[in-house]
Design a protein around this motif. Structure first.
Motif, mmCIF file in Angstrom:
data_model
loop_
_atom_site.group_PDB
_atom_site.id
_atom_site.type_symbol
_atom_site.label_atom_id
_atom_site.label_comp_id
_atom_site.label_asym_id
_atom_site.label_seq_id
_atom_site.Cartn_x
_atom_site.Cartn_y
_atom_site.Cartn_z
ATOM 1 N N CYS A 83 17.691 3.238 -36.710
ATOM 2 C CA CYS A 83 16.983 3.370 -35.442
ATOM 3 C C CYS A 83 17.714 4.390 -34.569
ATOM 4 N N PRO A 84 17.013 5.349 -33.988
ATOM 5 C CA PRO A 84 17.687 6.303 -33.100
ATOM 6 C C PRO A 84 18.170 5.613 -31.832
ATOM 7 N N THR A 91 15.957 -4.101 -29.031
ATOM 8 C CA THR A 91 15.460 -3.993 -30.397
ATOM 9 C C THR A 91 14.104 -3.315 -30.405
ATOM 10 N N ILE A 92 13.749 -2.790 -31.564
ATOM 11 C CA ILE A 92 12.390 -2.318 -31.822
ATOM 12 C C ILE A 92 11.946 -2.936 -33.140
ATOM 13 N N PRO A 113 18.822 -0.214 -31.445
ATOM 14 C CA PRO A 113 19.045 1.224 -31.305
ATOM 15 C C PRO A 113 20.432 1.635 -31.793
ATOM 16 N N GLY A 114 20.473 2.708 -32.576
ATOM 17 C CA GLY A 114 21.719 3.210 -33.110
ATOM 18 C C GLY A 114 22.237 2.468 -34.325
ATOM 19 N N LYS A 115 21.546 1.412 -34.744
ATOM 20 C CA LYS A 115 21.986 0.613 -35.882
ATOM 21 C C LYS A 115 21.169 0.951 -37.125
ATOM 22 N N VAL A 153 11.843 6.822 -36.918
ATOM 23 C CA VAL A 153 13.109 6.306 -37.428
ATOM 24 C C VAL A 153 13.661 7.282 -38.467
ATOM 25 N N LYS A 154 14.956 7.173 -38.704
ATOM 26 C CA LYS A 154 15.608 8.042 -39.678
ATOM 27 C C LYS A 154 15.671 7.330 -41.027
#
Length: 249
Positions: A83-84, A91-92, A113-115, A153-154
């Motif tokens: 997640c960016p 959370t998303i 986010p970031g995880k 998302v990546k």
């Protein structure tokens, strides 16, 4: 390829949303077998096969990722989803679904986010032969059955071009789309986007459609892209609209 600069000045005013991490509609139609859509042991994700409802919208969002979804079908392979970074969100939701296959596969989970979370290919994707080219993944806000906002998302470590992939539930004759490049004054002035690639005279039922989005690297984090899609089915002269809202990290 035509390069679009979609710099929007509208920032989200409300940044909190309840997330559940399970699609109850899919859960109700899950296969009653070990391969069925269910919560996986020692994990918070729901994953598996289900019976697809043939009704629905003409167009569905299948994927919104940085770079292509890529993995190998072997017991050691893993699908890594990141997640960016997003401000003011705890959370998303993240969902993945198969398309253009005779098996209906889906996963749902929450991601901070970031995880990053890892899905083992051996759990369900590999045994059911869900190849990467038939799997779409996207992040979202809202409920799994009806996302209000989509978030890219990546799926790999390098940030690549943003890819929006749609699936059509009817054979379509034409697709056109436009986007808002500035909504700071609450206007609805759209600009036309380039036509999606058409590999045959028609956009065939179930086939993926890639919308060519190229966003400026200096976009303000939290900007929103508004997209209006219009489709014309075979034998129908009516243009049917669909709106998509994308939050840019």
């Amino acid at each position: 390829m035509m390069r679009l600069w979609l710099l929007l000045l509208v920032l989200l005013a409300v940044n909190a949303t309840a997330q559940t991490g399970v699609n109850n509609s899919i859960l109700r139609t899950a296969l009653r077998t070990p391969e069925g859509y269910q919560q996986r042991l020692k994990d918070e994700r729901y994953e598996g096969l289900y019976a697809r409802d043939v009704s629905g919208e003409i167009l569905e969002v299948a994927s919104l990722t940085y770079g292509e979804v890529s993995y190998e079908l072997n017991d050691r392979a893993k699908l890594k989803i990141e997640c960016p970074l997003l401000r003011n969100y705890k959370t998303i939701g993240v969902a993945g679904s198969s398309f253009n296959l005779n098996k209906n596969y889906r996963f749902d989970m929450l991601l901070s986010p970031g995880k990053r979370k890892v899905i083992p290919i051996s759990a369900s994707i590999g045994p059911n032969l869900i190849y990467a080219k038939y799997l779409g993944i996207y992040g979202y806000l809202g409920e799994p059955e009806n996302p209000t906002t989509y978030i890219p998302v990546k799926v790999n470590t390098v940030k690549s071009d943003l890819q929006l992939v749609l699936i059509c539930n009817r054979t379509l004759e034409s697709i056109r789309w436009k986007y808002i490049c500035s909504a700071s004054d609450n206007s609805t002035i759209y600009h036309d986007g380039p036509a999606p690639e058409k590999k045959s005279p028609l956009f065939m039922l179930g086939n993926p459609i890639v919308i060519p989005l190229h966003l400026a690297t200096d976009m303000i984090p939290g900007s929103v892209v508004y997209i209006r899609l219009e489709t014309k089915a075979v034998g129908d002269n009516t243009w049917v609209p669909k709106d998509i809202k994308i939050l840019i990290p």
